[in-house]
Design a protein around this motif. Structure first.
Motif, PDB file in Angstrom:
ATOM      1  N   VAL A  22       0.841  -1.201   0.000  1.00 50.58           N
ATOM      2  CA  VAL A  22       0.000   0.000   0.000  1.00 50.58           C
ATOM      3  C   VAL A  22       0.876   1.252   0.000  1.00 50.58           C
ATOM      4  CG1 VAL A  22      -1.643   1.346   1.362  1.00 50.58           C
ATOM      5  CG2 VAL A  22      -1.959  -1.115   1.097  1.00 50.58           C
ATOM      6  N   ALA A  23       1.954   1.228   0.773  1.00 53.90           N
ATOM      7  CA  ALA A  23       2.841   2.387   0.859  1.00 53.90           C
ATOM      8  C   ALA A  23       3.461   2.713  -0.493  1.00 53.90           C
ATOM      9  CB  ALA A  23       3.936   2.136   1.898  1.00 53.90           C
ATOM     10  N   VAL A  24       3.879   1.691  -1.215  1.00 53.12           N
ATOM     11  CA  VAL A  24       4.524   1.913  -2.510  1.00 53.12           C
ATOM     12  C   VAL A  24       3.533   2.454  -3.531  1.00 53.12           C
ATOM     13  CG1 VAL A  24       5.565   0.719  -4.467  1.00 53.12           C
ATOM     14  CG2 VAL A  24       6.407   0.282  -2.180  1.00 53.12           C
ATOM     15  N   VAL A  25       2.329   1.900  -3.564  1.00 49.05           N
ATOM     16  CA  VAL A  25       1.311   2.393  -4.499  1.00 49.05           C
ATOM     17  C   VAL A  25       0.963   3.844  -4.176  1.00 49.05           C
ATOM     18  CG1 VAL A  25      -1.073   2.131  -5.258  1.00 49.05           C
ATOM     19  CG2 VAL A  25       0.365   0.108  -4.979  1.00 49.05           C
ATOM     20  N   LEU A  26       0.813   4.150  -2.889  1.00 49.79           N
ATOM     21  CA  LEU A  26       0.528   5.520  -2.469  1.00 49.79           C
ATOM     22  C   LEU A  26       1.646   6.465  -2.899  1.00 49.79           C
ATOM     23  CD1 LEU A  26      -1.542   7.150  -0.650  1.00 49.79           C
ATOM     24  CD2 LEU A  26       0.114   6.832   1.196  1.00 49.79           C
ATOM     25  N   ALA A  27       2.897   6.045  -2.689  1.00 47.31           N
ATOM     26  CA  ALA A  27       4.044   6.880  -3.063  1.00 47.31           C
ATOM     27  C   ALA A  27       4.084   7.110  -4.572  1.00 47.31           C
ATOM     28  CB  ALA A  27       5.341   6.231  -2.595  1.00 47.31           C
ATOM     29  N   ALA A  28       3.783   6.080  -5.353  1.00 47.12           N
ATOM     30  CA  ALA A  28       3.813   6.215  -6.812  1.00 47.12           C
ATOM     31  C   ALA A  28       2.753   7.195  -7.295  1.00 47.12           C
ATOM     32  CB  ALA A  28       3.600   4.844  -7.464  1.00 47.12           C
ATOM     33  N   ILE A  29       1.541   7.107  -6.745  1.00 46.66           N
ATOM     34  CA  ILE A  29       0.457   7.996  -7.176  1.00 46.66           C
ATOM     35  C   ILE A  29       0.800   9.447  -6.875  1.00 46.66           C
ATOM     36  CG2 ILE A  29      -1.939   8.656  -6.722  1.00 46.66           C
ATOM     37  CD1 ILE A  29      -2.521   5.661  -6.251  1.00 46.66           C
ATOM     38  N   PHE A  30       1.258   9.708  -5.659  1.00 44.77           N
ATOM     39  CA  PHE A  30       1.509  11.093  -5.264  1.00 44.77           C
ATOM     40  C   PHE A  30       2.762  11.664  -5.906  1.00 44.77           C
ATOM     41  CE2 PHE A  30      -1.666  10.165  -2.071  1.00 44.77           C
ATOM     42  CZ  PHE A  30      -2.334  11.379  -1.958  1.00 44.77           C
ATOM     43  N   SER A  31       3.762  10.846  -6.159  1.00 46.85           N
ATOM     44  CA  SER A  31       4.941  11.363  -6.871  1.00 46.85           C
ATOM     45  C   SER A  31       4.575  11.714  -8.308  1.00 46.85           C
ATOM     46  CB  SER A  31       6.083  10.342  -6.832  1.00 46.85           C
ATOM     47  OG  SER A  31       5.723   9.135  -7.489  1.00 46.85           O
TER      48      SER A  31
END
Length: 337
Positions: free
Chosen positions: A42-51
């Motif tokens: 979840v953390a990685v997907v969240l980071a990818a979307i916001f970056s």
């Protein structure tokens, strides 16, 4: 030949964006995952979307670099400088990922371009000419001072937050700050997009300018932003977890409250640098120093200074190593230009 070099520079810039996301995803998620605020996936997907969103939100830094900081020679010489410098930065990102060491992709790129430019000037082709003291004032000085400021702010903020939650139980504090860390992981990723994503945009704009096409002064074409955003997000999704272990466990052990403090300080600095001051800051240096500052403000020793010293050595050598690599690569490429 010039068109081929332009395409090659754009492709290498895309590789740099991918490696930037792959290398620096740990900056966003290391403390949140370490403190069980988010699961790794979840953390990685969240980071990818916001970056991804962050790259599309701000172009001020990219325009600053392409319009004010460097004036490249036109034609193959300028494209060769960009190619050699960016390749050197890519190589350094791979090396530091393999060594599990957080390092600045921004320092690596600046060093690589300056080294390649020096080699170009030595061969009489001209090199990137910084505009007076702008390079020092707007790039080098902020990159050097930002870790010190992040450390101090994170260290001081622990006092403020500790006093604020003095009547809460540790369980309540940990639960609430874990929720805050989940939000701040996305916020810091947005800052990464607004800061680190602009480096790739800058390289592409400089390449377009060196090739005589519409670049910096004509604004940022949307396809350039989309290109950088997509590859930064793709690299983030692939996630280089080797560095996350260094940030979350090997250097210092911190609780959720201190982890949230570090993320809040890092996010605020990236936003201010990108949107208010238009100064490039290293997300790696900022969050690493903030984690150390928050972790050092405890009653018992938690910082492993041996690991910290190894990280600092990598930071010191980054610009010198990539400058040397950029110079060597340009000398190797020069006969083909």
């Amino acid at each position: 030949m010039e068109l081929f070099l332009l395409v090659l520079v754009v492709l290498v810039a895309g590789c740099f964006a991918f490696l930037n996301g792959f290398h620096d995803v740990s900056n966003s998620v290391a403390t949140a995952v370490r403190n069980r605020a988010l699961t790794a996936n979840v953390a990685v997907v969240l980071a990818a979307i916001f970056s991804f969103i962050g790259v599309l939100l701000s172009t001020g830094l990219a325009l600053l670099v392409s319009e004010s900081l460097f004036r490249l020679p036109q034609g193959p010489a300028g494209l060769g400088v960009l190619l050699a410098g960016t390749l050197s930065a890519c190589g350094w990102d791979v090396y530091t990922w393999w060594r599990r060491m957080p390092s600045s992709s921004t320092h690596a790129l600046v060093g690589g371009l300056l080294g390649a430019g020096a080699a170009s000037a030595f061969l009489g082709s001209g090199g990137p000419v910084p505009d007076g003291g702008v390079l020092w004032r707007l790039v080098l000085l902020p990159l050097l001072l930002s870790p010190v400021l992040a450390f101090v702010l994170a260290w001081l903020s622990v006092y403020v937050v500790t006093w604020t939650v003095r009547f809460r139980t540790p369980r309540e504090v940990n639960r609430n700050t874990r929720m805050l860390q989940a939000v701040l992981a996305g916020t810091f990723s947005l800052g990464i997009g607004m800061q680190d994503g602009q480096r790739t945009v800058s390289v592409v704009l400089l390449a377009l300018g060196a090739a005589g096409l519409a670049g910096g002064m004509a604004g940022v074409p949307f396809w350039v932003q989309l290109f950088a955003a997509a590859l930064l997000a793709a690299g983030t999704l692939c996630g280089g977890w080797r560095i996350a272990h260094t940030l979350g466990s090997r250097m210092v052990r911190i609780d959720p409250m201190r982890g949230a403090n570090a993320q809040a300080v890092g996010s605020a600095m990236l936003f201010v640098g990108a949107m208010a001051l238009h100064m490039p800051l290293s997300s790696t240096h900022t969050i690493t120093a903030a984690i150390l500052g928050a972790g050092a403000n405890q009653r018992f020793a938690t910082v492993r200074w041996g690991v910290v010293l190894r990280v600092l050595r990598i930071w010191v050598f980054t610009a010198f190593a990539t400058a040397l690599g950029g110079a060597i690569l340009y000398l190797a490429l020069h006969p083909l230009l």
